[in-house]
Design a protein around this motif. Structure first.
Motif, PDB file in Angstrom:
ATOM      1  N   TYR A  56      46.808  50.417  47.320  1.00 34.94           N
ATOM      2  CA  TYR A  56      46.314  48.887  47.420  1.00 34.94           C
ATOM      3  C   TYR A  56      47.531  48.000  46.902  1.00 34.94           C
ATOM      4  CZ  TYR A  56      41.108  50.003  48.712  1.00 34.94           C
ATOM      5  OH  TYR A  56      40.342  50.242  49.333  1.00 34.94           O
ATOM      6  N   THR A  57      47.545  46.745  47.417  1.00 34.67           N
ATOM      7  CA  THR A  57      48.476  45.967  46.747  1.00 34.67           C
ATOM      8  C   THR A  57      47.945  44.974  46.038  1.00 34.67           C
ATOM      9  OG1 THR A  57      48.187  44.276  48.762  1.00 34.67           O
ATOM     10  CG2 THR A  57      50.120  45.999  48.675  1.00 34.67           C
ATOM     11  N   ALA A  58      48.190  44.268  44.931  1.00 31.43           N
ATOM     12  CA  ALA A  58      47.374  43.471  44.020  1.00 31.43           C
ATOM     13  C   ALA A  58      46.804  42.283  44.737  1.00 31.43           C
ATOM     14  CB  ALA A  58      48.406  43.088  42.665  1.00 31.43           C
ATOM     15  N   PRO A  59      45.452  42.078  44.556  1.00 30.42           N
ATOM     16  CA  PRO A  59      45.197  40.852  45.331  1.00 30.42           C
ATOM     17  C   PRO A  59      45.645  39.440  44.426  1.00 30.42           C
ATOM     18  CG  PRO A  59      43.283  42.242  44.768  1.00 30.42           C
ATOM     19  CD  PRO A  59      44.725  42.853  44.275  1.00 30.42           C
ATOM     20  N   ARG A  60      46.143  38.378  45.281  1.00 32.13           N
ATOM     21  CA  ARG A  60      46.511  37.305  44.712  1.00 32.13           C
ATOM     22  C   ARG A  60      45.792  36.065  44.666  1.00 32.13           C
ATOM     23  NH1 ARG A  60      51.488  38.971  43.196  1.00 32.13           N
ATOM     24  NH2 ARG A  60      52.175  40.976  44.274  1.00 32.13           N
ATOM     25  N   LEU A  61      44.767  35.868  45.444  1.00 32.04           N
ATOM     26  CA  LEU A  61      44.102  34.516  45.744  1.00 32.04           C
ATOM     27  C   LEU A  61      43.112  34.618  44.791  1.00 32.04           C
ATOM     28  CD1 LEU A  61      43.391  34.203  49.476  1.00 32.04           C
ATOM     29  CD2 LEU A  61      45.160  33.116  48.086  1.00 32.04           C
ATOM     30  N   PRO A  62      42.916  33.423  44.097  1.00 32.67           N
ATOM     31  CA  PRO A  62      41.926  33.066  43.081  1.00 32.67           C
ATOM     32  C   PRO A  62      40.454  33.597  43.659  1.00 32.67           C
ATOM     33  CG  PRO A  62      43.183  31.352  43.138  1.00 32.67           C
ATOM     34  CD  PRO A  62      43.482  32.023  44.522  1.00 32.67           C
ATOM     35  N   GLY A  63      39.711  34.220  42.949  1.00 36.76           N
ATOM     36  CA  GLY A  63      38.401  34.814  43.396  1.00 36.76           C
ATOM     37  C   GLY A  63      38.153  36.328  43.416  1.00 36.76           C
ATOM     38  N   SER A  64      37.063  36.735  43.693  1.00 37.88           N
ATOM     39  CA  SER A  64      36.544  38.130  43.806  1.00 37.88           C
ATOM     40  C   SER A  64      37.059  39.094  44.903  1.00 37.88           C
ATOM     41  CB  SER A  64      35.260  38.161  43.259  1.00 37.88           C
ATOM     42  OG  SER A  64      34.432  37.654  44.881  1.00 37.88           O
ATOM     43  N   GLY A  65      37.570  38.258  46.279  1.00 36.10           N
ATOM     44  CA  GLY A  65      37.864  39.085  47.175  1.00 36.10           C
ATOM     45  C   GLY A  65      36.805  39.102  48.182  1.00 36.10           C
ATOM     46  N   ALA A  81      43.310  50.176  24.224  1.00 38.20           N
ATOM     47  CA  ALA A  81      44.085  49.854  25.614  1.00 38.20           C
ATOM     48  C   ALA A  81      45.024  48.674  25.288  1.00 38.20           C
ATOM     49  CB  ALA A  81      43.045  49.825  26.643  1.00 38.20           C
ATOM     50  N   GLU A  82      44.749  47.796  24.556  1.00 36.38           N
ATOM     51  CA  GLU A  82      45.667  46.429  24.386  1.00 36.38           C
ATOM     52  C   GLU A  82      47.162  46.845  24.346  1.00 36.38           C
ATOM     53  OE1 GLU A  82      44.330  42.978  23.742  1.00 36.38           O
ATOM     54  OE2 GLU A  82      43.099  44.067  25.118  1.00 36.38           O
ATOM     55  N   PRO A  83      47.405  47.385  23.694  1.00 34.65           N
ATOM     56  CA  PRO A  83      49.098  47.828  23.834  1.00 34.65           C
ATOM     57  C   PRO A  83      49.540  48.134  25.142  1.00 34.65           C
ATOM     58  CG  PRO A  83      48.142  49.103  21.833  1.00 34.65           C
ATOM     59  CD  PRO A  83      46.923  48.500  22.711  1.00 34.65           C
ATOM     60  N   GLY A  84      50.461  47.603  25.837  1.00 37.12           N
ATOM     61  CA  GLY A  84      50.976  47.993  27.240  1.00 37.12           C
ATOM     62  C   GLY A  84      50.189  47.103  28.191  1.00 37.12           C
ATOM     63  N   LYS A  85      49.112  46.357  27.791  1.00 41.61           N
ATOM     64  CA  LYS A  85      48.164  45.631  29.031  1.00 41.61           C
ATOM     65  C   LYS A  85      49.284  44.920  29.684  1.00 41.61           C
ATOM     66  CE  LYS A  85      44.615  42.851  27.902  1.00 41.61           C
ATOM     67  NZ  LYS A  85      43.452  42.295  27.776  1.00 41.61           N
ATOM     68  N   ALA A  86      50.082  44.079  29.196  1.00 36.28           N
ATOM     69  CA  ALA A  86      50.870  43.121  29.976  1.00 36.28           C
ATOM     70  C   ALA A  86      51.711  43.869  30.757  1.00 36.28           C
ATOM     71  CB  ALA A  86      51.400  42.210  28.788  1.00 36.28           C
ATOM     72  N   ALA A  87      52.142  45.087  30.187  1.00 36.43           N
ATOM     73  CA  ALA A  87      53.269  45.869  31.322  1.00 36.43           C
ATOM     74  C   ALA A  87      52.214  46.307  32.381  1.00 36.43           C
ATOM     75  CB  ALA A  87      53.848  47.074  30.441  1.00 36.43           C
ATOM     76  N   ARG A  88      51.162  46.628  32.218  1.00 35.95           N
ATOM     77  CA  ARG A  88      50.435  47.294  33.477  1.00 35.95           C
ATOM     78  C   ARG A  88      50.121  46.533  34.379  1.00 35.95           C
ATOM     79  NH1 ARG A  88      48.198  50.227  28.826  1.00 35.95           N
ATOM     80  NH2 ARG A  88      46.337  49.099  28.806  1.00 35.95           N
ATOM     81  N   ILE A  89      49.698  45.093  33.900  1.00 34.86           N
ATOM     82  CA  ILE A  89      49.430  44.069  34.667  1.00 34.86           C
ATOM     83  C   ILE A  89      50.784  43.856  35.658  1.00 34.86           C
ATOM     84  CG2 ILE A  89      48.939  41.659  34.826  1.00 34.86           C
ATOM     85  CD1 ILE A  89      46.988  41.761  32.296  1.00 34.86           C
ATOM     86  N   GLU A 147      53.433  44.535  40.864  1.00 34.44           N
ATOM     87  CA  GLU A 147      54.194  44.976  41.685  1.00 34.44           C
ATOM     88  C   GLU A 147      54.273  46.250  42.699  1.00 34.44           C
ATOM     89  OE1 GLU A 147      58.001  45.267  39.549  1.00 34.44           O
ATOM     90  OE2 GLU A 147      59.091  46.104  41.256  1.00 34.44           O
ATOM     91  N   HIS A 148      53.519  47.177  42.049  1.00 33.91           N
ATOM     92  CA  HIS A 148      53.142  48.423  42.728  1.00 33.91           C
ATOM     93  C   HIS A 148      51.808  48.763  43.342  1.00 33.91           C
ATOM     94  CE1 HIS A 148      57.348  49.449  41.909  1.00 33.91           C
ATOM     95  NE2 HIS A 148      57.089  49.292  40.487  1.00 33.91           N
ATOM     96  N   GLY A 149      50.867  48.008  42.979  1.00 37.12           N
ATOM     97  CA  GLY A 149      49.639  48.196  43.331  1.00 37.12           C
ATOM     98  C   GLY A 149      49.040  49.336  42.540  1.00 37.12           C
ATOM     99  N   TYR A 150      48.018  50.134  43.230  1.00 35.24           N
ATOM    100  CA  TYR A 150      46.934  51.008  42.646  1.00 35.24           C
ATOM    101  C   TYR A 150      46.858  52.188  43.873  1.00 35.24           C
ATOM    102  CZ  TYR A 150      43.329  52.857  39.892  1.00 35.24           C
ATOM    103  OH  TYR A 150      42.730  53.634  39.056  1.00 35.24           O
ATOM    104  N   PRO A 151      46.954  53.366  43.542  1.00 34.63           N
ATOM    105  CA  PRO A 151      46.688  54.427  44.622  1.00 34.63           C
ATOM    106  C   PRO A 151      45.444  54.520  45.389  1.00 34.63           C
ATOM    107  CG  PRO A 151      47.430  55.249  42.553  1.00 34.63           C
ATOM    108  CD  PRO A 151      47.052  53.789  42.215  1.00 34.63           C
ATOM    109  N   ALA A 152      45.353  54.647  46.555  1.00 33.09           N
ATOM    110  CA  ALA A 152      44.383  54.450  47.479  1.00 33.09           C
ATOM    111  C   ALA A 152      44.247  56.114  48.077  1.00 33.09           C
ATOM    112  CB  ALA A 152      44.674  53.713  48.674  1.00 33.09           C
ATOM    113  N   TYR A 153      42.806  56.394  48.444  1.00 32.41           N
ATOM    114  CA  TYR A 153      42.644  57.564  49.540  1.00 32.41           C
ATOM    115  C   TYR A 153      42.175  56.921  50.798  1.00 32.41           C
ATOM    116  CZ  TYR A 153      37.951  58.365  48.243  1.00 32.41           C
ATOM    117  OH  TYR A 153      36.594  58.234  48.223  1.00 32.41           O
ATOM    118  N   THR A 154      42.379  57.849  51.800  1.00 36.74           N
ATOM    119  CA  THR A 154      41.619  57.199  53.012  1.00 36.74           C
ATOM    120  C   THR A 154      40.311  58.045  53.517  1.00 36.74           C
ATOM    121  OG1 THR A 154      41.955  56.341  55.272  1.00 36.74           O
ATOM    122  CG2 THR A 154      43.374  58.264  54.506  1.00 36.74           C
ATOM    123  N   THR A 155      39.436  57.584  53.906  1.00 34.24           N
ATOM    124  CA  THR A 155      38.160  58.227  54.725  1.00 34.24           C
ATOM    125  C   THR A 155      38.162  57.904  55.969  1.00 34.24           C
ATOM    126  OG1 THR A 155      37.227  57.891  52.629  1.00 34.24           O
ATOM    127  CG2 THR A 155      35.919  58.614  54.383  1.00 34.24           C
TER     128      THR A 155
END
Lengths: 445, 445
Positions: free
Chosen positions: A401-410, A168-176, A181-189
């Protein structure tokens, strides 16, 4: 800057969610979402926070369990500990006396998870990164050093894990960059709690679609006729292109699960979640065979990586639902992500409750960046409860989900919220007039 | 005489057994055998006692969990509760909020077990019978009403359980009389703790043979060479006619378990206990296939009846080791006895620690009288520790448990022992001079 770990602050925080039937399902009619919330401080004035999530009664038992784990941490050198978090994990999980109370399951294991996660929070804050980026930027060698392969090696050992991570190393920087920029898919309950009226469900479904969600989950299991009616109503409302999943919260017997899901076949379900006991590996496999092509999803109550190993190896689950606060923290969830990757099973975290969205998103972001490399068939659960109490609330944009930006675990709660919902002496509990725990103005709530 | 349940007394009782390395094994080098000891009183002056067994640290978490369960019992009508102990079990195990902390596993489940067992103790005292006789004299219909078949019905339902119990009715009275007169076979672990010197092991093995034991168990798993040497030494000492079993206390990986046990083949082992994680149903099955005809024994850390269901259905275990204090008490152990009977697997309880012999013997006596009807391939573990602290200590004659005679479950500690070993403020803990926890004058100790 080193220092040693100092005595913890542990607070019993409870939100009176049962007053609104938020979070009601077939197994849990009246949850009060709660956190046994721990702050792990150092002698140099830093700290990290973590929590055990519970649904009310017994939150004080989780507090007691965190106190039992505390003795194994206070006085340790901070630098040395942060440099070997795999070692810390083993120290806490394999303590011979505490281990008897699980082993590796139940309240003590969850308490270890809270403490492990708090130390990760501290490390991420010290490194000035959100947890997911800290994890994503570790080398494969650093990552496998975090994992305890004990009782896994017949399926996954260190060498195989290294292969997976290196692949999984190749492309890791691009995925980060893509995650930033685009976050990660969510579903809602949020639309489908069992205690809600049809009218409320219809309104919430429409709001979820307006908000850009393309995958919704409904609670089922109280009554088969009513389940069919509600699922049919929602399928009609959303049309054929939106994904629908259902969640039975463990209430069915194995044959009942198969027959009930078969009845819902016209409604094109993506997965059925917790069709029966999460301990029943063979039962879940039988359900998986019986309901295919609907997938079985399970994990929020799966006690540890050893049970996940079997659920994945047998094909009992087609969707792996990690939870940030059930197993022993970040390290064990990395083991589970690796096991899922080994078997090609998508990871779709359980979230909701209080703070679970905030913390578990980091693990899916890490999974995409450094383990699975895919978002196909993957969504993080989103439930619109109680985010306003966190320093960095989970944020959804157009169903992602948008990418968390603050330092820490949330995991960091607002100080004011901790004080207000402290149980039993906080004003939210001592005030005689019940108050809502969240407003209805939020998009899906 | 009815009344209601009143607030519990819960005491953290710990014995400093680690000072002598009693109970040391490959996973548990320095246990302090402990009990979170609960007295459940009624408004009419009766009471029953039960406990969670732990090995030291964390006993206070079990105390906290019993307190959480207390709220669900205090105020209930005693007569109505005793008349429907199946209902009480469901009330406690399925409490929706506490359930989150397991589900059905770990400290909360064990705490429910302590409370359920305490209520059984009360009922047995009220009826003036030792628990095993009370259970043995129930009708098949009364017995199945105690069992929750939820998540079992794909393997065992109420009808099948009734068949099993009815099939054991003929001869039951004769078996009860036989138990009263001749007791039930025991095996001993007292000789083989890992921390003991060869000289001490040899002496204790000779004493065990003198005492009439015909089945001994040794702890293994720290070092394969040393295991082979110690097992060989003991086999030579006991000759070919005494049974030998070994206990690895979960420390092996699956392939390692198979290869290590293969190496011990010359020593004719009866079973290998806990070769790997008790959660690893598929791993245990692989071990069972790899080490046959040596049987795999497991159970003392098996969280609940749902895991036992799978261990039994897959042939992963050839010896079913129930524990009086791991699952949710008498009712769940009856479910497990029925599952074992359904699969023809002998039940050989785990005991030792503090009080486990005293309580679990009742379940094997019941098993013989009313469920399995056989003592073939069955022994109750005996460890000669700490019996002197109980009102009716477990008693061995010529290698067999004698029938308990006092009314109750066997869990009642002497008041003086509770006071002396109360943690951390009892004199056993505050006195500056260490004291032995038992004398060396007892037969196998």
């Amino acid at each position: 800057m080193s220092g040693v770990f100092e005595p913890f602050t542990v607070v019993d925080v409870r939100f009176p969610t049962s007053r609104d039937l938020d979070g009601s399902d077939a197994m849990n009619p009246d949850p009060d979402y709660s956190a046994a919330y721990v702050e792990v401080p150092t002698s140099t004035g830093e700290s990290g926070v973590g929590f055990v999530f519970t649904i009310g009664r017994g939150n004080e038992v989780a507090v007691s369990a965190i106190r039992a784990v505390e003795d194994l941490v206070v006085g340790l050198d901070v630098d040395a500990t942060l440099a070997d978090l795999g070692g810390l994990w083993k120290r806490l999980v394999h303590d011979s006396q505490l281990r008897w109370l699980g082993p590796e399951k139940g309240v003590v294991h969850m308490a270890v998870g809270a403490v492990v996660n708090a130390v990760w929070d501290l490390r991420a804050k010290r490194e000035g990164k959100p947890l997911w980026r800290l994890l994503a930027e570790l080398s494969p060698e650093e990552t496998v050093a975090l994992v305890d392969f004990r009782h896994l090696t017949d399926v996954l050992d260190e060498d195989r894990a290294l292969e997976l991570l290196r692949a999984a190393e190749p492309g890791k920087a691009a995925r980060i960059a893509e995650l930033e920029e685009h976050g990660y898919p969510a579903y809602t309950t949020s639309a489908g709690w069992l205690g809600y009226s049809d009218e409320k469900v219809r309104r919430l479904v429409r709001e979820a679609l307006d908000d850009g969600f393309t995958h919704l989950k409904l609670k089922v299991g109280a009554d088969a006729d009513d389940d069919a009616r509600r699922v049919g109503m929602v399928r009609e409302l959303v049309g054929p292109d939106v994904r629908l999943s259902i969640d039975a919260n463990q209430v069915w017997e194995v044959p009942e699960a198969v027959s009930t899901v078969a009845r819902l076949a016209p409604y094109d379900l993506t997965w059925v979640e917790e069709p029966t006991s999460p301990d029943d590996i063979l039962g879940l496999r039988a359900v998986a065979e019986g309901v295919a092509p609907v997938l079985v999803a399970t994990g929020e109550h799966v006690a540890n990586r050893i049970v996940f190993k079997q659920l994945l190896a047998t094909g009992a689950i087609g969707v792996c639902q990690i939870d940030a606060c059930r197993v022993a923290g970040v390290n064990e969830n990395i083991a589970i992500l690796l096991l899922a990757a080994q078997h090609g099973v998508p990871v779709c975290p359980h979230a909701g409750g209080v703070g679970l969205c905030e913390v578990v998103q980091h693990l899916s972001f890490f999974d995409y960046a450094a383990v699975s490399g895919s978002q196909e068939g993957r969504w993080i659960e989103f439930v619109d409860h109680l985010h306003e109490h966190f320093v960095e609330p989970a944020r959804i944009e157009r169903g992602r989900y948008t990418a968390p930006r603050l330092p820490g675990s949330g995991a960091q709660l607002l100080d004011a919220s901790v004080e207000r919902y402290r149980y039993p002496d906080g004003p939210a509990w001592t005030d005689t007039v019940a108050e809502p725990t969240h407003t209805e103005l939020t998009p899906a709530g």
